[in-house]
Design a protein around this motif. Structure first.
Motif, PDB file in Angstrom:
ATOM      1  N   GLU A  37       0.832  -1.214   0.000  1.00 52.30           N
ATOM      2  CA  GLU A  37       0.000   0.000   0.000  1.00 52.30           C
ATOM      3  C   GLU A  37       0.864   1.261   0.000  1.00 52.30           C
ATOM      4  O   GLU A  37       0.611   2.212  -0.744  1.00 52.30           O
ATOM      5  CB  GLU A  37      -0.918  -0.001   1.229  1.00 52.30           C
ATOM      6  CG  GLU A  37      -2.001  -1.067   1.210  1.00 52.30           C
ATOM      7  CD  GLU A  37      -3.111  -0.745   0.219  1.00 52.30           C
ATOM      8  OE1 GLU A  37      -3.168   0.402  -0.250  1.00 52.30           O
ATOM      9  OE2 GLU A  37      -3.908  -1.652  -0.083  1.00 52.30           O
ATOM     10  N   LYS A  38       1.897   1.273   0.830  1.00 54.25           N
ATOM     11  CA  LYS A  38       2.759   2.455   0.925  1.00 54.25           C
ATOM     12  C   LYS A  38       3.524   2.680  -0.374  1.00 54.25           C
ATOM     13  O   LYS A  38       3.628   3.810  -0.865  1.00 54.25           O
ATOM     14  CB  LYS A  38       3.730   2.282   2.094  1.00 54.25           C
ATOM     15  CG  LYS A  38       4.582   3.506   2.382  1.00 54.25           C
ATOM     16  CD  LYS A  38       5.442   3.279   3.621  1.00 54.25           C
ATOM     17  CE  LYS A  38       6.299   4.509   3.913  1.00 54.25           C
ATOM     18  NZ  LYS A  38       7.140   4.303   5.133  1.00 54.25           N
ATOM     19  N   ALA A  39       4.047   1.590  -0.945  1.00 55.63           N
ATOM     20  CA  ALA A  39       4.796   1.720  -2.197  1.00 55.63           C
ATOM     21  C   ALA A  39       3.877   2.106  -3.349  1.00 55.63           C
ATOM     22  O   ALA A  39       4.281   2.825  -4.269  1.00 55.63           O
ATOM     23  CB  ALA A  39       5.508   0.409  -2.515  1.00 55.63           C
ATOM     24  N   ALA A  40       2.630   1.649  -3.305  1.00 57.04           N
ATOM     25  CA  ALA A  40       1.679   1.992  -4.365  1.00 57.04           C
ATOM     26  C   ALA A  40       1.410   3.489  -4.395  1.00 57.04           C
ATOM     27  O   ALA A  40       1.245   4.082  -5.471  1.00 57.04           O
ATOM     28  CB  ALA A  40       0.382   1.218  -4.164  1.00 57.04           C
ATOM     29  N   ALA A  41       1.385   4.106  -3.228  1.00 56.39           N
ATOM     30  CA  ALA A  41       1.172   5.556  -3.178  1.00 56.39           C
ATOM     31  C   ALA A  41       2.310   6.288  -3.884  1.00 56.39           C
ATOM     32  O   ALA A  41       2.086   7.282  -4.592  1.00 56.39           O
ATOM     33  CB  ALA A  41       1.055   6.008  -1.725  1.00 56.39           C
ATOM     34  N   ARG A  42       3.538   5.792  -3.721  1.00 57.79           N
ATOM     35  CA  ARG A  42       4.676   6.402  -4.423  1.00 57.79           C
ATOM     36  C   ARG A  42       4.612   6.099  -5.921  1.00 57.79           C
ATOM     37  O   ARG A  42       4.917   6.955  -6.752  1.00 57.79           O
ATOM     38  CB  ARG A  42       5.998   5.876  -3.842  1.00 57.79           C
ATOM     39  CG  ARG A  42       6.259   6.270  -2.399  1.00 57.79           C
ATOM     40  CD  ARG A  42       7.723   6.002  -2.027  1.00 57.79           C
ATOM     41  NE  ARG A  42       8.074   4.595  -2.197  1.00 57.79           N
ATOM     42  CZ  ARG A  42       7.986   3.689  -1.234  1.00 57.79           C
ATOM     43  NH1 ARG A  42       7.541   4.027  -0.028  1.00 57.79           N
ATOM     44  NH2 ARG A  42       8.333   2.432  -1.466  1.00 57.79           N
TER      45      ARG A  42
END
Length: 247
Positions: free
Chosen positions: A150-155
């Motif tokens: 989820e965190k990497a998807a935001a980037r």
């Protein structure tokens, strides 16, 4: 008719059946068959599931194909419980195959839907699934699928070169992204395209003008090229028994 002519005629009549049998045997040895529109010939071979007859002498298992519903030949994956490659064309002179990775085709919502797409099987890098004689042709470009946290998807959403895979199945479309036009890397590392906390899956695609990530469905369906190395020549038992000069 002179006696010599009668003699020659008798020899011809006696030899003709033997000549026909020999010609028939030679024709069977050079077996060439079709699966769909693709001609199957040496070094490839397969067994007709209906008749049980092998097309060509069974050779290296690496070159054994399966004919699916008489529609297209299938090159199996070297990884168990994964889908192999549908062969669209074989160029025997160039030793190349035009194939589609069925493991990636299952990710699309609207592919041709044989039963093999009823469930979602594990997805692997294409190069991992190839048998020993087969290599990805360097003429291909690469498509990279990123399955991100989820965190990497935001980037990743802020990356201009990445496209979210909105129409894929078997993945979380909110966290899956596509990059296209990556040059072929013979080492297979693609380290320059790694994304933190994103698991990459690499798929070769044919170069076609501007390779745009938003066209990932068409790129996957268009397939790519494989090259193969011919199998080593088989040694006869007599050859194996002959000692070398150094013995």
């Amino acid at each position: 008719m002179p006696p010599s002519s009668w003699f020659l005629t008798l020899i011809w009549v006696w030899c003709l059946p033997l000549m026909l049998v020999e010609a028939e045997e030679q024709q069977e040895e050079v077996c060439s068959a079709k699966c769909g529109a693709v001609t199957i010939s040496n070094p490839f071979w397969f067994t007709d599931l209906e008749t049980g007859r092998s097309c060509g002498s069974p050779g290296s298992p690496d070159f054994q194909l399966t004919c699916l519903n008489n529609s297209y030949p299938l090159l199996p994956s070297s990884v168990r419980v994964t889908l192999g490659f549908a062969i669209l064309n074989i160029s025997y002179g160039e030793r190349s195959l035009h194939v589609i990775d069925l493991g990636k085709l299952q990710l699309l919502h609207d592919p041709p839907k044989p039963k093999i797409f009823n469930s979602c099987l594990p997805v692997w890098n294409t190069s991992t699934k190839l048998g020993r004689p087969f290599k990805i042709s360097p003429i291909n470009l690469e498509l990279i699928l990123y399955n991100c946290t989820e965190k990497a998807a935001a980037r990743a959403r802020r990356e201009k070169e990445l496209v979210r895979a909105k129409t894929m199945r078997c993945v979380n479309t909110s966290n899956t992204f596509v990059r296209a036009g990556v040059p072929y890397d013979p080492t297979g590392s693609y380290s320059g395209y790694a994304l933190e906390d994103c698991a990459p899956i690499v798929l070769p695609v044919l170069p076609s003008g501007e390779t745009n990530a938003s066209h990932y469905e068409r790129l996957i369906q268009s397939g790519f090229l494989l090259k193969w190395e011919p199998p080593p020549p088989e040694q006869s038992p007599l050859t194996e028994l002959v000692p070398s000069h150094g013995d």
